[in-house]
Design an enzyme around this catalytic site. Structure first.
Site, short mmCIF file in Angstrom:
data_model
loop_
_atom_site.label_atom_id
_atom_site.label_comp_id
_atom_site.label_asym_id
_atom_site.label_seq_id
_atom_site.Cartn_x
_atom_site.Cartn_y
_atom_site.Cartn_z
N ASP A 292 47.52 44.41 47.48
CA ASP A 292 46.92 43.74 46.34
C ASP A 292 48.07 43.33 45.42
OD1 ASP A 292 43.80 44.30 44.55
OD2 ASP A 292 45.26 42.69 44.42
C1 GLC Z 1 43.72 40.83 41.97
C2 GLC Z 1 42.57 41.48 42.70
C3 GLC Z 1 42.37 40.99 44.10
C4 GLC Z 1 42.78 39.53 44.19
C5 GLC Z 1 44.29 39.48 43.96
C6 GLC Z 1 44.82 38.04 44.00
O1 GLC Z 1 44.39 41.75 41.17
O2 GLC Z 1 42.54 42.91 42.73
O3 GLC Z 1 40.99 41.19 44.43
O4 GLC Z 1 42.46 39.01 45.47
O5 GLC Z 1 44.67 40.10 42.74
O6 GLC Z 1 44.31 37.31 42.91
#
Ligand code: GLC
Length: 735
Positions: A292
């Site tokens: 993430d």
């Molecule tokens: C965010 C979220 C994730 C998302 C990623 C990219 O913090 O936790 O669900 O896909 O970053 O935006």
């Protein structure tokens, strides 16, 4: 091992490519970055973010500033083969960057562009928590299909969805993005979304790679506080949080995203048990794992790694294939491999997985998107709009309809109150970023479109005070009051947990005053989580759960209020009676002293035992009766049949639900577990027999060493209209 992406010719091409790649180029494939903001405004970017977070500037002002920001698209790094993926929603710029990667880098490996396409892109559908209330695998797939088509035309190859975090705690803001509290429903949702996004075979240029997230158990964040710690018995992981991911992997998902949280003390991002042993070995996952955002770096604050170098080491050893935005891999992997801390084979495996998806998507053969294709959906096709309206209508859950006040007749003069009724930008919910607000239909506009005479007064904001004069002005001119109450988008989604899940502000005060006018009051909820609304349940005659339904919200709400569509939604999540009950969910163990009237039972001194509305609950304008449940078994199935009648005066759709209870087992089992459901449409007076089958193999559970147990003994079989109101039969099973 799912073979969706395992294509022999591609595997051969990958072998040849890996043989040619330098260590730096391999690390480049394992790196995802976003454009970096380098200025164009007076303040340093971190300070700008701080001002936004502290509310010193609003969203709109922030967006305006960002539109003028100067961005560094890292062209030189792409040209040097140091970036494999970009988080980007800009089709023209994507083509430019792709041209550098394909035509100017040494090996010409294309970039894969990823973006958050969670519940639609230009056509925004209901938030997942709402869509899950439809309980229909086919429509789950259809909305994903349209989302993929629109995203791919916008040069997005990879959707960071479906989010599959089983969510049992209404305080957690990201419950809005989830398919709710039940592993079986979430598993149906998972495979539908993967198939809708990816199609039936790789290669089509109107599909995208799916991403199962957040792996794993992010929805169990302690106290519903986002990013908080997660601890549980492994058996709970295997029986509740893993099934949707198993279902998504079995459907051929291309990627998985590691979760921010730790799992039993080890952050998911560096958790070898989760990533390598369970996901890649046990489940046979053949795609790649992406972290993430910045979650490798977060391991330092978890207290699991001393610095970013150690975080890079532990992530790579654990089986994390791609680093989203932390720069850990691009900074440290070369050194770690050269000094022998990381075997180069691990990088080869990661790169193979990444190239497998890029090749499967056809990026090596068709890396660019034409200008014509980019503008395909500048004007939304009728098919997309109609599906958005259909999905929105079917996501609506009728929670209360005293004296059958609904549906209302078109001749009724309507007082419409509540700020949310007239905010088109609020209908889309969290994680909607590709839409045009001009495509959004507010509830006010929807009621007008339906030909109703509407007297609108804001009367009360979500966070601004109630104005009794505005209420009186509207009520005096109307026969019925429609009060739209709930949450702003900013009150759910990521980093939006609430310790109080009642109606924010003075909205309840507005409802009390509306009731005092003596006119019938219809409460329409616009929210991203279950709300604790006991006063509404006791006093407001009509409650319609309308969630955040996407661009067609207003028309869908009008369809239901006027009876052009008979509501059929069934709650994907329990509504607690008050926040103190959280986490509250239907499939809980019985305990040794099941909650009852007696003091010495599992209950509260100061709160009711029961939730406000149970999982699977939803009313209709008609009524259904369930009779004559019969349960029998064959060698490998349990078969249930029940007679259902439409005992009302409207045609209506009913979702018939089957739950089991393993009464005695080597581990405590839930009092109910959803194991099958089906939808039927009955005309007034019509009667039918519904049959549901459960494979006996699905009646077991995993123990703490992930052995699947099928234990002989007595089971209760429940069939009903929700998780509380069921017919029950007992059956003895010898597996
Ligand atoms: C965010 C979220 C994730 C998302 C990623 C990219 O913090 O936790 O669900 O896909 O970053 O935006």
């Amino acid at each position: 091992m799912t073979n969706f992406w395992l294509i022999p010719d591609n595997e051969k091409r990958i072998d040849d490519l890996i043989d040619k790649m330098t260590l730096e180029e391999k690390i480049g494939q394992m790196t995802q970055l976003s454009p970096s903001i380098v200025g164009g405004f007076d303040l340093p970017f971190p300070e700008l973010i701080e001002m936004l977070t502290e509310g010193r500037i609003g969203q709109e002002e922030f967006k305006k500033i960002m539109q003028n920001a100067e961005m560094d698209y890292r062209e030189d790094q792409i040209r040097a083969g140091k970036i494999g993926s970009f988080l980007l929603n800009n089709p023209t710029k994507a083509n430019e960057l792709q041209r550098i990667a394909v035509e100017e880098s040494r090996l010409g490996i294309p970039l894969i562009f990823g973006f958050d396409v969670i519940h639609g892109f230009k056509t925004v559908f209901p938030i997942p928590l709402a869509e899950a209330c439809i309980w229909d695998e086919d429509i789950f797939a259809q909305t994903a299909r349209i989302s993929a088509r629109e995203a791919r035309s916008h040069n997005i190859h990879w959707a960071f969805s479906p989010m599959l975090d089983v969510s049992r705690d209404a305080r957690w803001g990201r419950i809005a993005e989830s398919p709710g509290e039940d592993p079986f429903l979430a598993s149906v949702y998972a495979r539908a979304k993967v198939r809708g996004l990816q199609g039936n075979a790789p290669g089509a240029d109107d599909h995208v790679a799916a991403c199962l997230k957040h792996y794993i158990a992010y929805g169990a964040a302690e106290s519903g506080q986002d990013y908080n710690t997660v601890s549980m018995a492994d058996s709970l992981l295997y029986n509740v949080y893993l099934p949707p991911f198993q279902s998504g992997v079995a459907a051929g998902a291309a990627t998985v995203m590691s979760a921010f949280n730790d799992y039993n003390g080890v952050p998911c991002t560096i958790n070898e048990f989760l990533l390598r042993d369970l996901l890649k070995e046990r489940l046979g996952f053949a795609g790649f794992v992406v972290s993430d955002a910045n979650s490798i770096d977060d391991c330092i604050r978890h207290g699991s790694t001393a610095d970013l170098e150690e975080a890079a080491l532990k992530s790579c050893l654990a089986g994390l294939d791609m680093d989203m935005n932390s720069h850990a891999y691009s900074t440290y992997l070369k050194k770690l491999v050269e000094q022998g801390d990381i075997p180069s084979e691990l990088l080869d495996d990661a790169v193979r997985r990444i190239l497998r998806i890029k090749m499967g998507l056809g990026l090596f053969d068709h890396p660019y998107v034409s200008q014509e294709k980019m503008s395909l959906y500048d004007v939304l096709p009728d098919e997309h709009i109609e599906l958005a309206r259909e999905t929105a209508r079917r996501s609506i859950v009728l929670l209360k309809n005293e004296d059958n006040i609904l549906p209302i007749d078109q001749s009724r003069r309507v007082a419409l109150i509540g700020e949310l009724a007239d905010l088109p930008e609020e209908v889309v919910g969290s994680w909607a970023m590709g839409f045009n607000v001009t495509d959004c239909v507010s509830i006010r506009q929807g009621l007008l479109n339906a030909g109703l005479e509407v007297f609108y007064e804001k009367t009360c904001g979500v966070a601004s005070p109630f104005d009794p004069d505005e209420l009186q002005r509207a009520a005096d001119r109307a026969d019925v009051i429609i009060a739209v109450v709930g949450e702003l988008i900013s009150m759910s989604g990521e980093a939006a947990s609430r310790a109080d899940i009642s109606l924010p502000g003075q909205q309840e005060t507005m409802l009390k005053a509306a009731l005092k006018t003596g006119k019938p009051v219809i409460a329409v909820l616009m929210n991203g989580r279950p709300l604790a609304i006991p006063w509404l349940k006791d006093h407001v005659p009509v409650i319609v759960e309308a969630w955040q339904l996407g661009i067609q919200m207003g028309n869908a709400v009008a369809d239901v209020l006027l009876g052009d569509y008979n509501p059929s939604g069934k709650l994907s999540c329990t509504f607690p009676a008050q926040v103190g009950q959280c986490p509250r969910y239907y499939n809980h163990p019985s305990t040794g002293r099941p909650g009852a009237k007696s003091k010495f039972s599992s209950r509260y001194l100061d709160a009711p035992l029961e939730p406000l509305f149970p999982f699977g609950f939803g009313l209709s304008y008609t009524t259904f009766s369930y009779d004559n449940l019969k349960v029998e078994q064959t060698a490998d199935q349990v078969l249930a049949s029940v007679e259902i009648s439409n005992t009302g005066k409207y045609a209506g759709e009913e979702t018939v639900q089957l739950y089991i209870q393993d009464i005695t087992a080597s581990l405590v089992r839930p009092v109910k577990e959803l194991k099958a459901f089906t939808k039927i449409l009955l005309q007034p007076g019509q009667r039918t027999t519904v049959s549901l089958a459960v494979p006996k193999a699905h009646m077991g559970f995993y123990n703490n060493t992930m052995d699947h147990r099928l234990e002989d003994g007595a089971f209760n079989i429940y069939v009903g209209t929700n998780s509380r109101d069921c017919l029950q039969e007992r059956i003895d099973i010898a597996f």
